[in-house]
Design an enzyme around this catalytic site. Structure first.
Site, short mmCIF file in Angstrom:
data_model
loop_
_atom_site.label_atom_id
_atom_site.label_comp_id
_atom_site.label_asym_id
_atom_site.label_seq_id
_atom_site.Cartn_x
_atom_site.Cartn_y
_atom_site.Cartn_z
N PHE A 34 -11.56 -7.03 14.00
CA PHE A 34 -10.49 -7.52 13.13
C PHE A 34 -10.14 -6.46 12.08
O PHE A 34 -11.01 -5.92 11.42
CB PHE A 34 -10.94 -8.82 12.44
CG PHE A 34 -9.90 -9.35 11.49
CD1 PHE A 34 -8.65 -9.74 11.96
CD2 PHE A 34 -10.15 -9.43 10.13
CE1 PHE A 34 -7.67 -10.21 11.09
CE2 PHE A 34 -9.18 -9.90 9.25
CZ PHE A 34 -7.94 -10.29 9.74
N GLN A 35 -8.87 -6.19 11.96
CA GLN A 35 -8.35 -5.19 11.02
C GLN A 35 -8.96 -3.81 11.24
O GLN A 35 -9.14 -3.05 10.29
CB GLN A 35 -8.52 -5.66 9.58
CG GLN A 35 -7.66 -6.89 9.31
CD GLN A 35 -7.43 -7.17 7.85
OE1 GLN A 35 -8.28 -6.91 7.01
NE2 GLN A 35 -6.27 -7.72 7.54
N LYS B 105 -17.55 -0.54 6.08
CA LYS B 105 -18.04 -1.50 5.08
C LYS B 105 -19.56 -1.44 4.93
O LYS B 105 -20.08 -1.57 3.82
CB LYS B 105 -17.60 -2.91 5.48
CG LYS B 105 -17.74 -3.90 4.35
CD LYS B 105 -17.08 -5.23 4.68
CE LYS B 105 -17.23 -6.21 3.53
NZ LYS B 105 -16.63 -7.52 3.85
N GLU C 86 0.81 -1.22 0.00
CA GLU C 86 0.00 0.00 0.00
C GLU C 86 0.85 1.27 0.00
O GLU C 86 0.42 2.31 -0.50
CB GLU C 86 -0.96 0.00 1.19
CG GLU C 86 -2.10 -1.01 1.08
CD GLU C 86 -1.73 -2.39 1.60
OE1 GLU C 86 -0.53 -2.64 1.89
OE2 GLU C 86 -2.63 -3.24 1.72
N MET D 101 24.77 8.09 1.48
CA MET D 101 24.57 9.37 2.16
C MET D 101 24.84 9.23 3.66
O MET D 101 25.38 10.15 4.28
CB MET D 101 23.15 9.88 1.90
CG MET D 101 22.93 11.32 2.31
SD MET D 101 24.12 12.44 1.53
CE MET D 101 23.19 13.00 0.11
C1 LIG Z 1 12.69 5.13 4.76
C2 LIG Z 1 14.00 5.76 5.06
N1 LIG Z 1 14.81 5.21 6.00
C3 LIG Z 1 16.02 5.78 6.26
C4 LIG Z 1 16.43 6.91 5.60
C5 LIG Z 1 17.77 7.56 5.93
N2 LIG Z 1 18.65 7.50 4.74
C6 LIG Z 1 18.82 8.56 3.93
S1 LIG Z 1 19.82 8.23 2.65
C7 LIG Z 1 20.08 6.65 3.18
C8 LIG Z 1 20.98 5.73 2.42
C9 LIG Z 1 20.47 5.43 1.07
O1 LIG Z 1 21.33 4.47 0.48
P1 LIG Z 1 21.24 4.15 -1.06
O2 LIG Z 1 19.83 3.93 -1.45
O3 LIG Z 1 22.17 3.06 -1.39
O4 LIG Z 1 21.67 5.51 -1.73
P2 LIG Z 1 23.12 6.20 -1.83
O5 LIG Z 1 23.17 7.26 -0.79
O6 LIG Z 1 24.15 5.14 -1.60
O7 LIG Z 1 23.17 6.76 -3.20
C10 LIG Z 1 19.39 6.42 4.37
C11 LIG Z 1 19.42 5.16 5.12
C12 LIG Z 1 15.53 7.45 4.66
N3 LIG Z 1 15.82 8.57 3.98
N4 LIG Z 1 14.35 6.85 4.38
#
Ligand SMILES: Cc1ncc(C[n+]2csc(CCOP(=O)(O)OP(=O)(O)O)c2C)c(N)n1
Ligand SMILES: [Mg+2]
Lengths: 586, 168
Positions: free
Chosen positions: A115-116, A165, A53, A483
């Site tokens: 439920f749900q 529902k 979803e 990052m």
């Molecule tokens: C749902 C979610 N969880 C955690 C983060 C924190 N976060 C930001 S960038 C990142 C790493 C992303 O890694 P990747 O997809 O390999 O991209 P890269 O930076 O290596 O290009 C994380 C964990 C986020 N932005 N979104």
């Protein structure tokens, strides 16, 4: 008017049709079966079955962002609704118009821990622009029409309709959209003319001006972007876009300074810092843009145009606030400008441009050219060449690859750049590309991804296969949460805690397992072939581009620093360790 | 930037629909704004309107944000900053239960008289007073009662209205 009696489920479908809805992104379950039954018995609206979803909402966002229409989502109660919450929050922060229908347990069971059952309106209240719980089938049609009005007018956003529902089964009266008007919700869209005149005067008198425009210009519709381009060209002033605003002004134009903010260009950030008149249009002074607040563009008079009064004076005090729709503002400003033909200070402007060109000459986006490894920036430069002139839509996940995509890909038009800006949601890109591809079947829809992010909604490859959507997933695979690694390197003493992916799938085999096509490039010499094949293959493709694992994304304004403390590259260290206050910032 | 903390009384006219109060309260808690008091009741049955009176505090910029954020809620019709818009009247009602014997009991009654509080309930060892006034009046009365055997307190929070002939 003769009254039309329908069941609640039929009312929903009829109302959606009357709202011009062509497609719903959804996932069935017990609490929405009557609506699925009604979907089965009609042909006007297409249902796209996603695999999660959250992805239904992101797909609807991609659809909405690339078309300007409202995206529609249908999910079941309980887990269906809670799974949608991330998508709704994403849409709220990026002002994307969404109507999300959630099933609910029958009215008499609400509050019984059935439920749900979950308190959907309670859970989604802070992450929607508005929400409704329908308790009377005779109100249903009105509520659906109202929801569309709320979702798309003013500052757009997501609206949830929670539908028990029993209401879906009950018989009720249908009313068409022409009979529904919201009691009070009428956001101001027309700006105050006197203020626009004042703005034109300020703009004309500026010596070091800059236009700083954001997602509001995109949301205002393609005409707003055209008018912005006209105004910017008429004045000869420099312009920068936010992450959400890319595409509002053609990126290849000389007057465009690139994106601003934490990973924006040197010239854009320094121009923001040094300007004397800042014209903010549909941008919201987000912390990723301003850097340290008390050092943000200290010497400028600021004009801020926004449709949402709560965006004005939220973090930065402005001198001339103007509430209104960007298109309406730009139209009025252009008209006044043409009428008055103000004389601008050409010498001052020339000096300002000379200064900007000096900053530009730093070539802040340059990187090491090498054959040793594929530099992620190089991969994107090659991608840029291959998509030039094509009817392309780019989505992204979140991380370094997202920032590089923003820096290196050419956005010449609005609505072609789909990224999660406000919430920064990993897992956004693939479903968003699917949504865009549904809306533009013949276009080239590419998700620029990271290997970590893509795993957050990889199941949507099945959706792509089911509907024969030739979406492309272009993974800049650095094996790291790049990052996160970059911040750990620069701010946490190179302690790389949990940011390396010890186990990654073989993305080529993964693509094949889903029934798609997998490609891989490990050397620069393989890159062009892989990109070409990816683009030419009329099926879902995952291209695994194995890039330099250690590359960092520059320029960078570290948290808590000002625009003029921007770091250009690895050779520039943080100097004095980042102040503690900067460290705590996200 | 102006960092002085100001106290403002804000009147909000809303659709009397389920969840509207949760929306307003959620806005304050979610964005970290203060609520000193909040009162709500239906004021127009046929149009289904309720009026919420909020006493809040913050810097001028925060107060401005609060008003803009409130105005943005879909079921909100009107937002008025009574503090900013000029002279206005504020009233609050308190029920104050005081228990004790002897001198303290007599003193409590005497002070209640001075404040024009009404005795709603009396036993041989207690009173329940009703007092209406500004929140400051109530504070002063309650402070005195604390020393005279206050056992229970219930306050409505302020309601407010502008002076003069203009409506909201
Ligand atoms: C749902 C979610 N969880 C955690 C983060 C924190 N976060 C930001 S960038 C990142 C790493 C992303 O890694 P990747 O997809 O390999 O991209 P890269 O930076 O290596 O290009 C994380 C964990 C986020 N932005 N979104
Ligand atoms: Mg990565």
């Amino acid at each position: 008017m003769s009254e039309t009696h329908l069941t609640g489920a039929e009312i929903v479908l009829r109302a959606l049709r009357d709202q011009g809805v062509e497609v719903i992104f959804g996932y069935p379950g017990g609490a929405v079966l009557p609506i699925y039954d009604a979907i089965f018995r009609q042909n006007a609206i297409r249902h796209i079955l996603v695999r999660h979803e959250q992805a239904a909402v992101h797909a609807a966002e991609g659809y909405a962002r690339s078309t300007g229409k409202v995206g529609v989502v249908l999910v079941t109660s309980g887990p269906g609704a809670t799974n949608a919450v991330t998508g709704l929050t994403d849409a709220l922060l990026d002002s994307i118009p969404i109507v999300c229908l959630t099933g609910q347990v029958p009215t008499h069971l609400i509050g019984n821990d059935a439920f749900q059952e979950c308190d959907t309106t309670g859970i989604t209240r802070p992450c929607t622009k508005h929400n409704y719980l329908v308790k009377d089938v005779n109100q249903l049609a009105r509520i659906v029409h109202e929801a569309f009005h709320v979702a798309r007018s003013g500052r757009p956003g997501p609206v949830v309709i929670d539908l028990p529902k029993d209401i879906q089964f009950a018989d009720g009266v249908y009313v068409g959209p022409e009979h529904v008007q919201h009691k009070t919700y009428r956001p101001q869209t027309k700006p105050d003319r006197a203020k626009v005149e004042q703005a034109v005067e300020m703009i004309a008198r500026a010596k070091r001006p800059i236009f700083y425009t954001g997602g509001g210009v995109i949301n205002s519709g393609p005409r707003a972007s055209a008018l912005l381009t006209e105004l910017v060209r008429l004045t000869g002033y420099p312009v920068t876009n936010t992450l959400m605003g890319l595409g509002a002004y053609p990126a290849s134009d000389r007057q465009f300074l690139g994106m601003l903010g934490m990973h924006g260009t040197y010239e854009a950030n320094l121009a923001m810092h040094g300007c004397d008149v800042m014209v903010a249009i549909g941008s919201r002074f987000d912390d990723r843009v301003t850097g340290r607040l008390n050092a943000f563009s200290p010497g400028s008079a600021k004009i801020h145009v926004d449709i949402d009064p709560s965006s004005i004076n939220k973090s930065v005090r402005v001198d001339l606030p103007i509430v209104g729709d960007c298109e309406a503002f730009l139209e009025m400003a252009l008209e006044i400008w043409r009428e008055r033909k103000p004389r601008i200070d050409k010498d001052a402007l020339a000096a300002w441009w000379r200064q900007i060109e000096e900053w530009r000459a730093k070539r802040c986006l340059s990187y090491e050219k090498t054959d040793r490894v594929i530099k992620p920036q190089y991969a994107l430069e090659r991608l840029r060449e291959h998509i030039r002139g094509k009817d392309a839509y780019i989505s992204t996940e979140v991380g370094q690859h997202q920032m590089w995509a923003a820096q290196f890909l050419p956005f010449e038009e609005p609505n072609r750049w789909l990224t999660s800006g406000g919430l920064g949601t990993m897992g956004y890109g693939l479903p968003a590309a699917i949504g865009a591809q549904i809306a533009h079947p013949n276009a080239l829809c590419i998700d620029v991804a990271g290997e970590a992010s893509i795993l957050m909604n990889i199941q949507e490859m099945s959706t792509a296969l089911q509907y024969r959507l030739p979406v492309k997933v272009f993974i800049l695979n650095n094996q790291w949460m790049g990052m996160v690694r970059q911040w750990q390197e620069l701010l946490h003493g190179e302690r790389y805690s949990e940011s390396y992916s010890e186990a990654l799938p073989d993305f080529v085999k993964l693509a094949e397992a889903f029934g798609g096509v997998g490609l891989r490039a490990t050397k620069t010499s393989e890159l062009d072939d892989v990109i070409r094949t990816m683009i030419e293959t009329p099926r879902p493709v995952i291209a695994d581009i194995c890039v330099d694992q250690k590359e960092n994304c520059f320029p960078m304004i570290p948290g808590g620093k000002a625009h003029n403390e921007i770091l250009l590259g690895p050779s520039e260290t943080l100097g004095e360790a980042t102040p503690e206050e900067g460290m705590v910032l996200v | 930037m102006d960092t002085t903390i100001e106290r403002h009384t804000i009147a909000v006219l809303v659709d009397n629909e389920p969840g509207v109060l949760a929306r307003v309260i959620g806005l304050f808690s979610g964005r970290g704004y203060n609520i000193e008091s909040l009162t709500v009741a239906e004021v127009e049955r046929d149009r289904g309107l309720s009026r919420i009176t909020i006493v809040t505090s913050g810097t001028p910029m925060i107060i401005e944000q609060i008003k803009a954020q409130l105005s943005r809620l879909v079921p909100v019709h009107k937002v008025r900053d009574l503090t900013e818009e000029g002279p206005h009247i504020e009233r609050e009602l308190a029920l104050v239960k005081v228990a004790g014997m002897g001198d303290k009991r007599i003193e409590a009654l005497r002070i209640a008289d001075i404040f024009k509080a009404v005795v709603l309930d009396a036993t041989l060892s207690s009173f329940v007073f009703e007092l209406t006034g500004t929140s400051d009046d109530l504070d002063r009365f309650i402070e005195l009662m604390r020393q005279l055997g206050l056992v229970e307190l219930s306050r409505t929070g302020a309601v407010a209205m502008s002076r003069g002939s203009e409506g909201l």
